[in-house]
Design an enzyme around this catalytic site. Sequence first.
Site, PDB file in Angstrom:
ATOM      1  N   ASP A  13     -36.679  39.895 -16.112  1.00 33.85           N
ATOM      2  CA  ASP A  13     -37.877  39.053 -16.227  1.00 33.85           C
ATOM      3  C   ASP A  13     -37.847  37.847 -15.286  1.00 33.85           C
ATOM      4  O   ASP A  13     -38.408  36.795 -15.605  1.00 33.85           O
ATOM      5  CB  ASP A  13     -38.077  38.557 -17.676  1.00 33.85           C
ATOM      6  N   LYS A  16     -39.462  39.423 -10.541  1.00 31.60           N
ATOM      7  CA  LYS A  16     -39.151  40.245  -9.361  1.00 31.60           C
ATOM      8  C   LYS A  16     -40.401  40.954  -8.846  1.00 31.60           C
ATOM      9  O   LYS A  16     -40.557  41.138  -7.651  1.00 31.60           O
ATOM     10  CB  LYS A  16     -38.094  41.310  -9.699  1.00 31.60           C
ATOM     11  N   GLY A  40     -40.772  45.845 -17.093  1.00 28.32           N
ATOM     12  CA  GLY A  40     -42.198  45.531 -17.070  1.00 28.32           C
ATOM     13  C   GLY A  40     -42.423  44.560 -15.937  1.00 28.32           C
ATOM     14  O   GLY A  40     -42.049  43.410 -16.023  1.00 28.32           O
ATOM     15  N   HIS A  41     -42.953  45.055 -14.844  1.00 32.41           N
ATOM     16  CA  HIS A  41     -43.173  44.186 -13.682  1.00 32.41           C
ATOM     17  C   HIS A  41     -44.628  43.733 -13.644  1.00 32.41           C
ATOM     18  O   HIS A  41     -45.530  44.540 -13.513  1.00 32.41           O
ATOM     19  CB  HIS A  41     -42.793  44.923 -12.393  1.00 32.41           C
ATOM     20  N   GLN A 224     -34.640  45.046 -14.444  1.00 29.68           N
ATOM     21  CA  GLN A 224     -33.745  44.251 -15.304  1.00 29.68           C
ATOM     22  C   GLN A 224     -33.019  43.215 -14.429  1.00 29.68           C
ATOM     23  O   GLN A 224     -33.567  42.812 -13.424  1.00 29.68           O
ATOM     24  CB  GLN A 224     -32.752  45.141 -16.063  1.00 29.68           C
ATOM     25  N   ARG A 303     -42.086  40.654 -27.142  1.00 32.76           N
ATOM     26  CA  ARG A 303     -41.201  39.759 -27.907  1.00 32.76           C
ATOM     27  C   ARG A 303     -41.087  38.397 -27.230  1.00 32.76           C
ATOM     28  O   ARG A 303     -41.022  38.322 -25.992  1.00 32.76           O
ATOM     29  CB  ARG A 303     -39.782  40.357 -27.983  1.00 32.76           C
ATOM     30  N   ARG A 305     -39.356  35.413 -25.533  1.00 32.31           N
ATOM     31  CA  ARG A 305     -38.063  35.339 -24.849  1.00 32.31           C
ATOM     32  C   ARG A 305     -37.307  34.097 -25.277  1.00 32.31           C
ATOM     33  O   ARG A 305     -37.907  33.058 -25.547  1.00 32.31           O
ATOM     34  CB  ARG A 305     -38.271  35.312 -23.333  1.00 32.31           C
TER      35      ARG A 305
HETATM   36  P1  IMP Z   1     -32.736  48.907 -23.289  1.00 29.87           P
HETATM   37  O1  IMP Z   1     -32.681  48.853 -21.808  1.00 29.87           O
HETATM   38  O2  IMP Z   1     -34.094  49.200 -23.842  1.00 29.87           O
HETATM   39  O3  IMP Z   1     -31.690  49.815 -23.864  1.00 29.87           O
HETATM   40  O4  IMP Z   1     -32.377  47.446 -23.847  1.00 29.87           O
HETATM   41  C1  IMP Z   1     -31.090  46.878 -23.704  1.00 29.87           C
HETATM   42  C2  IMP Z   1     -31.195  45.380 -23.484  1.00 29.87           C
HETATM   43  O5  IMP Z   1     -31.771  45.122 -22.216  1.00 29.87           O
HETATM   44  C3  IMP Z   1     -32.073  44.647 -24.494  1.00 29.87           C
HETATM   45  O6  IMP Z   1     -31.565  43.337 -24.692  1.00 29.87           O
HETATM   46  C4  IMP Z   1     -33.415  44.543 -23.784  1.00 29.87           C
HETATM   47  O7  IMP Z   1     -34.191  43.465 -24.250  1.00 29.87           O
HETATM   48  C5  IMP Z   1     -32.930  44.312 -22.367  1.00 29.87           C
HETATM   49  N1  IMP Z   1     -33.896  44.745 -21.353  1.00 29.87           N
HETATM   50  C6  IMP Z   1     -34.140  46.005 -20.930  1.00 29.87           C
HETATM   51  N2  IMP Z   1     -35.070  46.010 -19.960  1.00 29.87           N
HETATM   52  C7  IMP Z   1     -35.405  44.738 -19.748  1.00 29.87           C
HETATM   53  C8  IMP Z   1     -36.299  44.098 -18.826  1.00 29.87           C
HETATM   54  O8  IMP Z   1     -36.955  44.712 -17.988  1.00 29.87           O
HETATM   55  N3  IMP Z   1     -36.364  42.739 -18.913  1.00 29.87           N
HETATM   56  C9  IMP Z   1     -35.617  42.026 -19.789  1.00 29.87           C
HETATM   57  N4  IMP Z   1     -34.773  42.581 -20.655  1.00 29.87           N
HETATM   58  C10 IMP Z   1     -34.660  43.921 -20.632  1.00 29.87           C
END
Ligand code: IMP
Length: 430
Positions: A13, A16, A40-41, A224, A303, A305
């Site tokens: 987040d 990017k 989510g971009h 991420q 959610r 942050r």
């Molecule tokens: P998962 O990738 O859905 O398995 O989530 C694992 C962890 O990575 C959790 O804490 C998510 O909130 C975090 N996470 C996954 N993708 C993103 C993203 O694009 N932005 C921020 N946090 C992410």
Amino acid sequence: MSVILVVGMQWGDEAKGKIVDLLSEKADIVARFQGGPNAGHTVVIEDDEFVLHQIPSGILRGDKECVIGNGMIIDLRGLVEEMEQLRERGLQIEDNLVISEGAHLIMPYHRLLDGACEQLRGKRKIGTTKRGIGPTYADKVSYKGIRVCDLMDETVFARKLEFSLKEKNFLFRQFFRLKELEFKEIYEEFLNLRDKVRPYIRDTRALMREAVQEKKNILLEGAQGTMLDVDHGTYPYVTASNSSIGGVGAGLGIPPQKIDHVIGVAKAFTTRVGEGPLPTEERGKIGEILRDRGNEFGATTGRPRRCGYLDLVVLNHSCWLNGVDHLAITKLDVLDTLGKIRVCTHYEFEGEILHNVPVSTEIAERCRPVYEDLDGWSERTSGIKRYDELPDKAKEYLSFVSNGVGVPITIIGTGPGRSDAIVLESLFQK
Ligand code: IMP
């Protein structure tokens, strides 16, 4: 020609999407190498907001080849919906989107397992996006995954699906006490989805090789952030892929020495969504101000942050690991109203000073941030496009950050819009 990687320095987040959108103007190809619909971009163009989860942000330019690399995992239903939405808004994707035949598929049982495992973890839950990310990568590395190329062959797809369902349904029935999933339903849905994506499927490894050899401008779009990297992040509170530079070779087939520049993207402060250590977290008023001013709510799950001051221990760690040679500092304007701005320079743990991110999550959770206090600028910086128009105190803040990690700042984000940015150096050469 250049190959430029855009990679997150914090917990995702970092905005990017906006940096990729800016740089993609001069790119020929924009490629993603890891992750899936957990990303989510968000890109704002005039009054229109686009949130892309699986398709690289370069698609919004209309004339860039956008590659979903083999290291990504694909939720086909979501991808087809995303394609539809772009078409509805008049965007050209027919000639631009390319999907790797080597990418793994997120299956309905992966999503179900993700949710069930989170529930099982109870208080120690990860806070995943529940998109099936962990279970899909787990199947990939335990030789049980189903790839896009498998779906192209009905017999192979049926065999692999049947094998996987046997194991997953046993788990659902006997362990999680959940309803079993039906083979026929999944099989038919996937064959139907396959027809919608078939024209876009290619060997992206060969495509990327040709592009590098033809000296095209290539933008690699990380999803991420480095602190969510499965190896270098705050394990187990991470995502299941290598979201740092290490994911590029694996997820696209580009040798590391072909990457010319690495742009590390960091917010001017820190945020994280989900559980896990966040040493500079501000649970009180400052956290609220940052969340409200920065509109810090997850682009994928909505959610709120967790927010706090900038952490140079984290930034140093991420700059080194990724070989960052340029920094993009985003959302500077979010700090406009703060009288005093703190920056974490190191941690303290049981009387010891730490300059590195601890490997142990238990230690990281108990680290106390040590701050240097800088003066705020208490002036509006939103929308500023020239460096010399920034207040002196904002320049001092940026210098402090840049000196703290020994990397120049090349881009400064001053608002959500496409043009709300100061670009100090153009990295792509035509
Ligand atoms: P998962 O990738 O859905 O398995 O989530 C694992 C962890 O990575 C959790 O804490 C998510 O909130 C975090 N996470 C996954 N993708 C993103 C993203 O694009 N932005 C921020 N946090 C992410």
